[in-house]
Design an enzyme around this catalytic site. Structure first.
Site, PDB file in Angstrom:
ATOM      1  N   HIS A 399       0.848  -1.197   0.000  1.00 56.13           N
ATOM      2  CA  HIS A 399       0.000   0.000   0.000  1.00 56.13           C
ATOM      3  C   HIS A 399       0.884   1.249   0.000  1.00 56.13           C
ATOM      4  O   HIS A 399       0.887   2.040   0.936  1.00 56.13           O
ATOM      5  CB  HIS A 399      -0.943  -0.003   1.200  1.00 56.13           C
ATOM      6  CG  HIS A 399      -2.386  -0.161   0.840  1.00 56.13           C
ATOM      7  ND1 HIS A 399      -2.863  -1.250   0.142  1.00 56.13           N
ATOM      8  CD2 HIS A 399      -3.458   0.641   1.066  1.00 56.13           C
ATOM      9  CE1 HIS A 399      -4.167  -1.124  -0.032  1.00 56.13           C
ATOM     10  NE2 HIS A 399      -4.560   0.024   0.509  1.00 56.13           N
ATOM     11  N   ASN A 405      -4.310   2.672  -4.240  1.00 54.01           N
ATOM     12  CA  ASN A 405      -3.445   1.496  -4.230  1.00 54.01           C
ATOM     13  C   ASN A 405      -4.078   0.294  -4.918  1.00 54.01           C
ATOM     14  O   ASN A 405      -3.409  -0.434  -5.653  1.00 54.01           O
ATOM     15  CB  ASN A 405      -3.093   1.136  -2.783  1.00 54.01           C
ATOM     16  CG  ASN A 405      -2.208   2.167  -2.125  1.00 54.01           C
ATOM     17  OD1 ASN A 405      -1.028   2.270  -2.434  1.00 54.01           O
ATOM     18  ND2 ASN A 405      -2.781   2.949  -1.221  1.00 54.01           N
ATOM     19  N   GLY A 406      -5.365   0.054  -4.675  1.00 53.64           N
ATOM     20  CA  GLY A 406      -6.035  -1.079  -5.299  1.00 53.64           C
ATOM     21  C   GLY A 406      -6.072  -0.967  -6.803  1.00 53.64           C
ATOM     22  O   GLY A 406      -5.784  -1.931  -7.531  1.00 53.64           O
ATOM     23  N   ALA A 409      -2.607  -1.478  -8.198  1.00 51.88           N
ATOM     24  CA  ALA A 409      -2.218  -2.892  -8.125  1.00 51.88           C
ATOM     25  C   ALA A 409      -2.875  -3.701  -9.234  1.00 51.88           C
ATOM     26  O   ALA A 409      -2.235  -4.539  -9.890  1.00 51.88           O
ATOM     27  CB  ALA A 409      -2.592  -3.462  -6.759  1.00 51.88           C
ATOM     28  N   ARG A 410      -4.165  -3.478  -9.456  1.00 51.88           N
ATOM     29  CA  ARG A 410      -4.871  -4.236 -10.512  1.00 51.88           C
ATOM     30  C   ARG A 410      -4.389  -3.832 -11.897  1.00 51.88           C
ATOM     31  O   ARG A 410      -4.343  -4.658 -12.820  1.00 51.88           O
ATOM     32  CB  ARG A 410      -6.381  -4.039 -10.361  1.00 51.88           C
ATOM     33  CG  ARG A 410      -6.942  -4.715  -9.110  1.00 51.88           C
ATOM     34  CD  ARG A 410      -8.451  -4.642  -9.047  1.00 51.88           C
ATOM     35  NE  ARG A 410      -8.941  -3.302  -8.760  1.00 51.88           N
ATOM     36  CZ  ARG A 410      -9.077  -2.787  -7.544  1.00 51.88           C
ATOM     37  NH1 ARG A 410      -8.723  -3.489  -6.468  1.00 51.88           N
ATOM     38  NH2 ARG A 410      -9.543  -1.559  -7.371  1.00 51.88           N
TER      39      ARG A 410
END
Length: 508
Positions: A399, A405-406, A409-410
């Site tokens: 994070h 962040n999500g 990341a994806r």
């Protein structure tokens, strides 16, 4: 039938100082109501193996036999018997070894408990025992004489512990701790141990020679690249699980409209899962017509920014090739996604510790080093899906940014998949818990299997649609409950399940 006497404690102690009690205990033992464990120690449990009685009650036994002694060396850190059942106590001027079933008390000569001085020097009362202070514990575990391997946690542990304290408290506090150990070493006669500790602290703060450091996390700090060693344990668990070949799921889109439609739904759901919720109609106006939804300008730009990152290089299919590129790539991707939110410091490493629920993510000081260590594992994997999942989890677990962040990341995950002409992964609203709970299981329990299973399943789902027609794809996803917030009532279905239901209905 159990013969344990309920009116008596499990452990009964007898001593010469209390003759009345000693006589009572003696009578009970002669009557067969107590079993002797050691001189002056009995149990009213007449059936259980003595080891099962003694080991959990080690503290009561130590308090009876050696009141006022100090729980020291590795026992002070672990707070329980070691794997061989040993407890290390500091008392007196003679070494002793007391053997009981399942427990060995190792008595180490040394000064008594320190008290009445500044807090950092004082040993902590623990019932009728004491626990060595943090400063004393560090010195004790730098002991290198006879039986050091079993008595101490070892120098590498001290190095790692001091490195961790630098992160949690700051170098100035560790300097204060070094001053405390200097005073304590004079009292305890541990000058050699203090010399070792002083060299470790100097190396960690890059004012001394790092050549004698052995712990890898301490070496990383001394090199200016500290990382979170606890996260590496989790990374390695996932890395081991991912060292396999996964079935190749080809990209179902072709250049042009189908890619555009897939990218829309990827961006739509990637924002929805983070709480940026629009209807499909609103999102399509934002992405395809440039409309900014009234009173939701920043949310609108979040959706548009995510879509633009998905469709443009290097985020589309050009993943980073080394550690330095990985860090720079992530900063650029996060900036692209959050470009409309200057208050979120897009593309800048976080400055404060962040968390989700009870999960604390990586400390800001350890972000870059932990990302570098994570990327090493990404680079070692050969299968495209394995690399994609490893990269996504590393970013999620660290994070590294204040927000986004999500989505970052994806985006990284799907970049590796597109590079390999594999199907990108969409996480629909109805799959939110199936996505997040396995992530938690991996982060908290170091169990990678649910995560890998969940992600391979949703990749197959993402590949099952025909993306050539926007309206048809939207309709098919709706029939699969993809947009449902109420997962208790509407489970995500696979398109094949819908087709089977239709076939059954038409054949009636």
């Amino acid at each position: 039938m159990r013969k344990n006497i309920d009116t008596l404690a499990t452990l009964i102690f007898s001593s010469a100082e209390d003759q009345a009690n000693a006589q009572r205990v003696s009578r009970l033992a002669r009557a067969g109501k107590l079993r002797a464990i050691h001189r002056g120690i009995y149990t009213s449990d007449l059936e259980s193996p003595l080891e099962q009685i003694v080991r959990p009650n080690w503290r009561q036994i130590a308090e009876h036999l050696y009141p006022g002694s100090i729980l020291g060396y590795r026992s002070a850190q672990e707070g329980k018997p070691d794997s061989e059942g040993r407890i290390f106590l500091v008392q007196g001027n003679r070494a002793r070894r007391i053997e009981l079933p399942g427990l060995t008390l190792m008595i180490i000569p040394g000064p008594g408990p320190i008290s009445g001085r500044e807090a950092a020097l004082n040993d902590t009362p623990y019932g009728k025992l004491f626990v060595s202070s943090e400063a004393r514990r560090l010195l004790e575990n730098l002991y290198t004489g006879r039986d050091a391997a079993i008595r101490t946690m070892g120098r590498a542990w001290v190095e790692s512990q001091l490195s961790r304290l630098c992160t949690l408290r700051g170098e100035h506090k560790v300097n204060d701790l070094r001053d405390a150990t200097r005073q304590l070493a004079e009292i305890l006669g541990m000058d050699a141990q203090f010399k070792a500790l002083n060299s470790i602290v100097s190396a960690l703060m890059r004012t001394g020679d790092a050549g004698r450091l052995g712990a890898v996390d301490a070496l990383a700090r001394a090199a200016g690249k500290p990382y979170d060693p606890d996260r590496l344990i989790i990374f390695d668990a996932l890395f081991t699980e991912l060292r396999q070949s996964f079935p190749h799921v080809p990209d179902p889109t072709t250049s042009g409209l189908s890619t555009t439609n897939f990218s829309f739904f990827e961006a739509y759901f990637s924002n929805y899962i983070e709480g940026t919720t629009f209807t499909v109609e609103e999102a399509s106006e934002i992405i395809f017509e440039g409309k900014i939804i009234e009173k939701r300008s920043e949310d609108s730009h979040d959706v548009l920014g995510t879509y633009q990152a998905i469709t443009r290089q290097p985020f589309r299919s050009n993943p980073p090739g080394n550690e330095d590129e990985f860090l720079e790539w992530l900063k650029l991707a996060n900036h692209r996604v959050l470009s409309s939110r200057p208050d979120k410091n897009p593309g800048q490493w976080k400055e404060k510790l962040n968390q989700a629920g009870s999960t604390l993510f990586v400390h800001p000081e350890l972000v870059q080093g932990t990302l570098r260590e994570g990327f090493k594992r990404v680079a070692l994997l050969e299968d495209p899906l394995a690399r994609a999942l490893m990269a996504m989890f590393v970013i999620t677990e660290v994070h590294p940014f204040g927000d986004g962040n999500g989505r970052t990341a994806r985006l990284a995950m799907n970049t590796y998949l597109t590079q390999a002409s594999a199907c990108r992964i969409i996480i629909p609203t109805a799959y939110r818990e199936d996505y997040l709970l396995p992530l938690k299981a991996l982060s908290r329990n170091t169990d990678p299997i649910p995560f890998v299973r969940s992600m391979t399943r949703i990749q197959a789902w993402s590949a099952a649609f025909d993306y050539s027609n926007f309206q048809n794809t939207w309709k098919q996803m709706a029939e699969c409950n993809a947009f449902s917030d109420d997962i208790g009532q509407h489970k995500l279905l696979h398109p094949h399940e819908i087709r089977n239901l239709v076939d059954k209905t038409s054949n009636r």
